[in-house]
Design a protein around this motif. Structure first.
Motif, PDB file in Angstrom:
ATOM      1  N   LEU A  39     -52.717 -45.056  89.095  1.00 32.82           N
ATOM      2  CA  LEU A  39     -53.741 -45.109  90.142  1.00 32.82           C
ATOM      3  C   LEU A  39     -53.161 -45.773  91.386  1.00 32.82           C
ATOM      4  N   PRO A  40     -53.496 -45.276  92.566  1.00 35.39           N
ATOM      5  CA  PRO A  40     -53.084 -45.967  93.787  1.00 35.39           C
ATOM      6  C   PRO A  40     -54.054 -47.121  94.092  1.00 35.39           C
ATOM      7  N   THR A  41     -54.129 -48.051  93.163  1.00 37.06           N
ATOM      8  CA  THR A  41     -55.110 -49.127  93.245  1.00 37.06           C
ATOM      9  C   THR A  41     -54.686 -50.198  94.251  1.00 37.06           C
ATOM     10  N   LYS A  42     -55.590 -50.484  95.178  1.00 33.49           N
ATOM     11  CA  LYS A  42     -55.391 -51.602  96.103  1.00 33.49           C
ATOM     12  C   LYS A  42     -55.987 -52.877  95.528  1.00 33.49           C
ATOM     13  N   LYS A  43     -57.073 -52.712  94.768  1.00 34.71           N
ATOM     14  CA  LYS A  43     -57.755 -53.863  94.193  1.00 34.71           C
ATOM     15  C   LYS A  43     -58.479 -53.426  92.926  1.00 34.71           C
ATOM     16  N   VAL A  44     -58.405 -54.263  91.886  1.00 33.47           N
ATOM     17  CA  VAL A  44     -59.108 -54.018  90.622  1.00 33.47           C
ATOM     18  C   VAL A  44     -60.117 -55.142  90.432  1.00 33.47           C
ATOM     19  N   THR A  45     -61.367 -54.780  90.140  1.00 35.42           N
ATOM     20  CA  THR A  45     -62.412 -55.764  89.902  1.00 35.42           C
ATOM     21  C   THR A  45     -63.041 -55.492  88.540  1.00 35.42           C
ATOM     22  N   PRO A  46     -62.972 -56.456  87.625  1.00 33.75           N
ATOM     23  CA  PRO A  46     -63.636 -56.259  86.337  1.00 33.75           C
ATOM     24  C   PRO A  46     -65.149 -56.281  86.521  1.00 33.75           C
ATOM     25  N   ARG A  47     -65.861 -55.459  85.737  1.00 34.64           N
ATOM     26  CA  ARG A  47     -67.317 -55.393  85.864  1.00 34.64           C
ATOM     27  C   ARG A  47     -67.981 -56.687  85.406  1.00 34.64           C
ATOM     28  N   GLU A  48     -67.452 -57.302  84.351  1.00 35.39           N
ATOM     29  CA  GLU A  48     -68.057 -58.522  83.822  1.00 35.39           C
ATOM     30  C   GLU A  48     -66.958 -59.439  83.291  1.00 35.39           C
ATOM     31  N   LYS A  49     -67.354 -60.641  82.851  1.00 37.15           N
ATOM     32  CA  LYS A  49     -66.381 -61.642  82.390  1.00 37.15           C
ATOM     33  C   LYS A  49     -65.521 -61.125  81.247  1.00 37.15           C
ATOM     34  N   TRP A  50     -66.127 -60.395  80.310  1.00 41.01           N
ATOM     35  CA  TRP A  50     -65.358 -59.864  79.177  1.00 41.01           C
ATOM     36  C   TRP A  50     -64.183 -59.022  79.680  1.00 41.01           C
ATOM     37  N   SER A  51     -64.460 -58.105  80.610  1.00 39.57           N
ATOM     38  CA  SER A  51     -63.410 -57.232  81.136  1.00 39.57           C
ATOM     39  C   SER A  51     -62.353 -58.017  81.912  1.00 39.57           C
ATOM     40  N   ALA A  52     -62.755 -59.133  82.511  1.00 41.36           N
ATOM     41  CA  ALA A  52     -61.806 -59.957  83.261  1.00 41.36           C
ATOM     42  C   ALA A  52     -60.659 -60.447  82.369  1.00 41.36           C
ATOM     43  N   ASN A  53     -60.931 -60.601  81.082  1.00 41.83           N
ATOM     44  CA  ASN A  53     -59.879 -61.025  80.153  1.00 41.83           C
ATOM     45  C   ASN A  53     -58.771 -59.988  80.013  1.00 41.83           C
ATOM     46  N   TYR A  54     -59.028 -58.744  80.440  1.00 42.79           N
ATOM     47  CA  TYR A  54     -58.075 -57.647  80.238  1.00 42.79           C
ATOM     48  C   TYR A  54     -57.646 -56.985  81.545  1.00 42.79           C
ATOM     49  N   VAL A  55     -57.966 -57.601  82.664  1.00 42.54           N
ATOM     50  CA  VAL A  55     -57.690 -56.968  83.957  1.00 42.54           C
ATOM     51  C   VAL A  55     -56.200 -56.724  84.181  1.00 42.54           C
ATOM     52  N   GLU A  56     -55.345 -57.576  83.662  1.00 41.81           N
ATOM     53  CA  GLU A  56     -53.903 -57.393  83.852  1.00 41.81           C
ATOM     54  C   GLU A  56     -53.385 -56.176  83.091  1.00 41.81           C
ATOM     55  N   GLU A  57     -54.117 -55.738  82.071  1.00 43.60           N
ATOM     56  CA  GLU A  57     -53.681 -54.603  81.254  1.00 43.60           C
ATOM     57  C   GLU A  57     -54.513 -53.344  81.509  1.00 43.60           C
ATOM     58  N   TYR A  58     -55.200 -53.281  82.654  1.00 50.13           N
ATOM     59  CA  TYR A  58     -56.096 -52.153  82.902  1.00 50.13           C
ATOM     60  C   TYR A  58     -55.380 -50.809  82.816  1.00 50.13           C
ATOM     61  N   CYS A  59     -54.089 -50.762  83.139  1.00 49.35           N
ATOM     62  CA  CYS A  59     -53.394 -49.475  83.244  1.00 49.35           C
ATOM     63  C   CYS A  59     -52.650 -49.062  81.975  1.00 49.35           C
ATOM     64  N   ARG A  60     -52.687 -49.854  80.930  1.00 48.26           N
ATOM     65  CA  ARG A  60     -51.976 -49.517  79.688  1.00 48.26           C
ATOM     66  C   ARG A  60     -52.946 -49.479  78.522  1.00 48.26           C
ATOM     67  N   MET A  61     -52.700 -48.533  77.646  1.00 48.97           N
ATOM     68  CA  MET A  61     -53.528 -48.415  76.450  1.00 48.97           C
ATOM     69  C   MET A  61     -52.827 -49.096  75.282  1.00 48.97           C
ATOM     70  N   PRO A  62     -53.491 -50.082  74.675  1.00 48.21           N
ATOM     71  CA  PRO A  62     -52.955 -50.673  73.454  1.00 48.21           C
ATOM     72  C   PRO A  62     -53.326 -49.782  72.266  1.00 48.21           C
ATOM     73  N   ALA A  63     -52.874 -50.141  71.102  1.00 51.14           N
ATOM     74  CA  ALA A  63     -53.324 -49.454  69.886  1.00 51.14           C
ATOM     75  C   ALA A  63     -54.806 -49.754  69.685  1.00 51.14           C
ATOM     76  N   PRO A  64     -55.532 -48.868  68.996  1.00 56.81           N
ATOM     77  CA  PRO A  64     -56.943 -49.154  68.709  1.00 56.81           C
ATOM     78  C   PRO A  64     -57.098 -50.474  67.959  1.00 56.81           C
ATOM     79  N   MET A  65     -58.181 -51.193  68.241  1.00 60.07           N
ATOM     80  CA  MET A  65     -58.477 -52.472  67.587  1.00 60.07           C
ATOM     81  C   MET A  65     -59.906 -52.434  67.054  1.00 60.07           C
ATOM     82  N   ASP A  66     -60.114 -53.041  65.919  1.00 61.31           N
ATOM     83  CA  ASP A  66     -61.446 -53.066  65.325  1.00 61.31           C
ATOM     84  C   ASP A  66     -62.407 -53.908  66.158  1.00 61.31           C
TER      85      ASP A  66
END
Length: 167
Positions: A39-66
């Motif tokens: 993405l040609p992202t200039k700025k990424v904003t997490p929707r809520e606090k939970w998502s903020a924990n993963y903002v650095e990894e927004y562009c990569r998919m990890p393995a599925p987690m339970d």
């Protein structure tokens, strides 16, 4: 390449809200551990606090987690002088991807919805003329997208399959 042009007509006699979001889901086999969002992202904003924990990894998919909660990110995307931009999902291992192209003058908002939970492993790319926060958010800010009586609006965008390492 698949091109989509939607024509929206307000056949009524008063101005009406017109909120439009294209929610494009991608899953297996394209989506695997290591799949990337480009993405040609200039700025990424997490929707809520939970998502903020993963903002650095927004562009990569990890393995599925339970039992993982969804993550949602709002992206401010760069565009060319005409407003054209894109979002792509790429699996380098498979040498396969999909690029969505759209214009920020028509679809100024872009959200990424990520569900990495086992059994629900999917990512949604969402070009939109409104934010994921909804109508009230835009009404409070005075920027709810409206369509005038008898007005016609055309929104065009496309999907391109990326096949091979060179693409």
């Amino acid at each position: 390449r698949i091109e989509i042009c939607d024509k929206i007509i307000n056949e009524g006699f008063r101005q009406e809200p017109m909120m439009l979001m294209y929610h494009c889901n991608f899953g297996y086999p394209l989506l695997q551990e290591g799949t990337e969002l480009v993405l040609p992202t200039k700025k990424v904003t997490p929707r809520e606090k939970w998502s903020a924990n993963y903002v650095e990894e927004y562009c990569r998919m990890p393995a599925p987690m339970d039992n993982m909660q969804e993550q949602v990110f709002l992206h401010d995307l760069a565009s060319d002088e005409q407003g054209n931009t894109f979002a792509a999902i790429v699996n380098r291992e498979l040498q396969l991807g999909v690029r969505i192209e759209f214009n920020v003058k028509q679809l100024p908002w872009f959200m990424e919805w990520k569900s990495i939970s086992s059994g629900d492993y999917v990512v949604g790319l969402e070009p939109s003329n409104s934010c994921v926060y909804g109508r009230t958010y835009h009404e409070k800010r005075g920027n709810l997208h409206m369509i005038h009586p008898q007005e016609e609006q055309v929104v065009c965008w496309s999907f391109t399959i990326l096949d091979g390492a060179s693409q």
